[in-house]
Design a protein around this motif. Structure first.
Motif, PDB file in Angstrom:
ATOM      1  N   ARG A  11       0.837  -1.204   0.000  1.00  0.00           N
ATOM      2  CA  ARG A  11       0.000   0.000   0.000  1.00  0.00           C
ATOM      3  C   ARG A  11       0.871   1.253   0.000  1.00  0.00           C
ATOM      4  N   LEU A  12       1.959   1.229   0.718  1.00  0.00           N
ATOM      5  CA  LEU A  12       2.874   2.364   0.747  1.00  0.00           C
ATOM      6  C   LEU A  12       3.504   2.591  -0.632  1.00  0.00           C
ATOM      7  N   ILE A  13       3.896   1.495  -1.280  1.00  0.00           N
ATOM      8  CA  ILE A  13       4.504   1.609  -2.607  1.00  0.00           C
ATOM      9  C   ILE A  13       3.495   2.139  -3.613  1.00  0.00           C
ATOM     10  N   PRO A  30       5.855  12.343   3.207  1.00  0.00           N
ATOM     11  CA  PRO A  30       5.548  11.134   3.978  1.00  0.00           C
ATOM     12  C   PRO A  30       4.121  11.151   4.520  1.00  0.00           C
ATOM     13  N   LYS A  31       3.645  12.315   4.945  1.00  0.00           N
ATOM     14  CA  LYS A  31       2.284  12.408   5.473  1.00  0.00           C
ATOM     15  C   LYS A  31       1.263  12.043   4.406  1.00  0.00           C
ATOM     16  N   ALA A  32       1.452  12.570   3.183  1.00  0.00           N
ATOM     17  CA  ALA A  32       0.527  12.265   2.096  1.00  0.00           C
ATOM     18  C   ALA A  32       0.560  10.785   1.740  1.00  0.00           C
ATOM     19  N   ARG A  36      -2.763   8.368   2.081  1.00  0.00           N
ATOM     20  CA  ARG A  36      -3.345   7.665   0.936  1.00  0.00           C
ATOM     21  C   ARG A  36      -3.270   6.152   1.121  1.00  0.00           C
ATOM     22  N   ALA A  37      -2.221   5.693   1.762  1.00  0.00           N
ATOM     23  CA  ALA A  37      -2.054   4.249   1.976  1.00  0.00           C
ATOM     24  C   ALA A  37      -2.917   3.737   3.119  1.00  0.00           C
ATOM     25  N   GLY A  38      -3.448   4.651   3.928  1.00  0.00           N
ATOM     26  CA  GLY A  38      -4.211   4.230   5.101  1.00  0.00           C
ATOM     27  C   GLY A  38      -3.330   3.530   6.108  1.00  0.00           C
ATOM     28  N   ALA A  39      -2.092   4.001   6.219  1.00  0.00           N
ATOM     29  CA  ALA A  39      -1.115   3.377   7.120  1.00  0.00           C
ATOM     30  C   ALA A  39      -0.853   4.287   8.308  1.00  0.00           C
ATOM     31  N   MET A  44       6.092   3.643   7.557  1.00  0.00           N
ATOM     32  CA  MET A  44       7.064   3.821   6.476  1.00  0.00           C
ATOM     33  C   MET A  44       8.456   3.394   6.918  1.00  0.00           C
ATOM     34  N   TYR A  45       8.821   3.817   8.107  1.00  0.00           N
ATOM     35  CA  TYR A  45      10.175   3.530   8.583  1.00  0.00           C
ATOM     36  C   TYR A  45      10.303   2.108   9.121  1.00  0.00           C
ATOM     37  N   HIS A  46       9.163   1.454   9.317  1.00  0.00           N
ATOM     38  CA  HIS A  46       9.206   0.038   9.676  1.00  0.00           C
ATOM     39  C   HIS A  46       9.547  -0.815   8.457  1.00  0.00           C
ATOM     40  N   HIS A  47       9.021  -0.411   7.288  1.00  0.00           N
ATOM     41  CA  HIS A  47       9.214  -1.199   6.071  1.00  0.00           C
ATOM     42  C   HIS A  47      10.323  -0.658   5.166  1.00  0.00           C
TER      43      HIS A  47
END
Length: 204
Positions: A11-13, A30-32, A36-39, A44-47
């Protein structure tokens, strides 16, 4: 927006791919991406190591997807000329532009060797494949013998990418479509071209 079965990293990608296409690298915050990813925050920094690492994954996926889609046409059924025509006439979201080509106008992507690499590789691959098809078509008498495969391939890409720019400026795909029709008319010989063959021996 995304399938419930899609992983957080996917989803992030995907969200990054869309935002890069719409807003460019700087505008893709990063916020956007997270919204959009619903994360959740920190995912982000986990993956990924950070925004540049995620952007590279997104650009790489976009480039791979384009090579797959274009490859189905350029390596598909039909004569070389028919495959070139299919590529030129394939369905495109003209007013959004090319998801790969637009990255070449992003100064932050161009300034990064790592981010630019998948873009360069994809455009080079398309150009080389088109050049090969033109040369094949010349051998089969589909294209005029004086055409140069590499020059025609570069012209095709320039027409497509330039067509996107003109269409976006005009707010209409009409100029893009006109450019494609014009290029096709130049590539189509007015009289059949005899395929290359062995030279007959001269009379004694």
């Amino acid at each position: 927006m995304y399938s419930a079965r899609m992983s957080t990293s996917d989803r992030l990608i995907e969200s990054t791919r869309e935002l890069l296409w719409e807003r460019g690298y700087v505008g893709t915050s990063p916020k956007a991406i997270l919204e959009r990813a619903g994360a959740g925050q920190g995912s982000m920094y986990h993956h990924f190591k950070g925004k540049p690492d995620l952007a590279l994954a997104a650009i790489t996926r976009t480039a791979e997807e384009m090579r797959t889609r274009v490859g189905r046409l350029l390596d598909g059924p039909g004569t070389p000329a028919e495959r070139v025509r299919a590529y030129l006439l394939r369905e495109r979201d003209v007013l959004r532009g090319c998801p790969v080509g637009r990255l070449t106008m992003d100064p932050d992507v161009v300034a990064s060797d790592e981010l630019r690499a998948p873009v360069d590789e994809t455009l080079d691959w398309i150009r080389e494949r088109l050049a090969g098809l033109v040369e094949e078509g010349k051998e089969q008498g589909e294209f005029a013998p004086e055409l140069d495969g590499e020059e025609i391939a570069a012209t095709i890409l320039a027409t497509i990418q330039g067509g996107y720019v003109l269409a976006r400026a005009a707010g209409s795909p009409a100029l893009f479509e006109t450019g494609i029709r014009g290029l096709l008319s130049l590539l189509t010989p007015t009289t059949p071209v005899a395929p290359a063959g062995p030279i007959a021996p001269s009379a004694p």
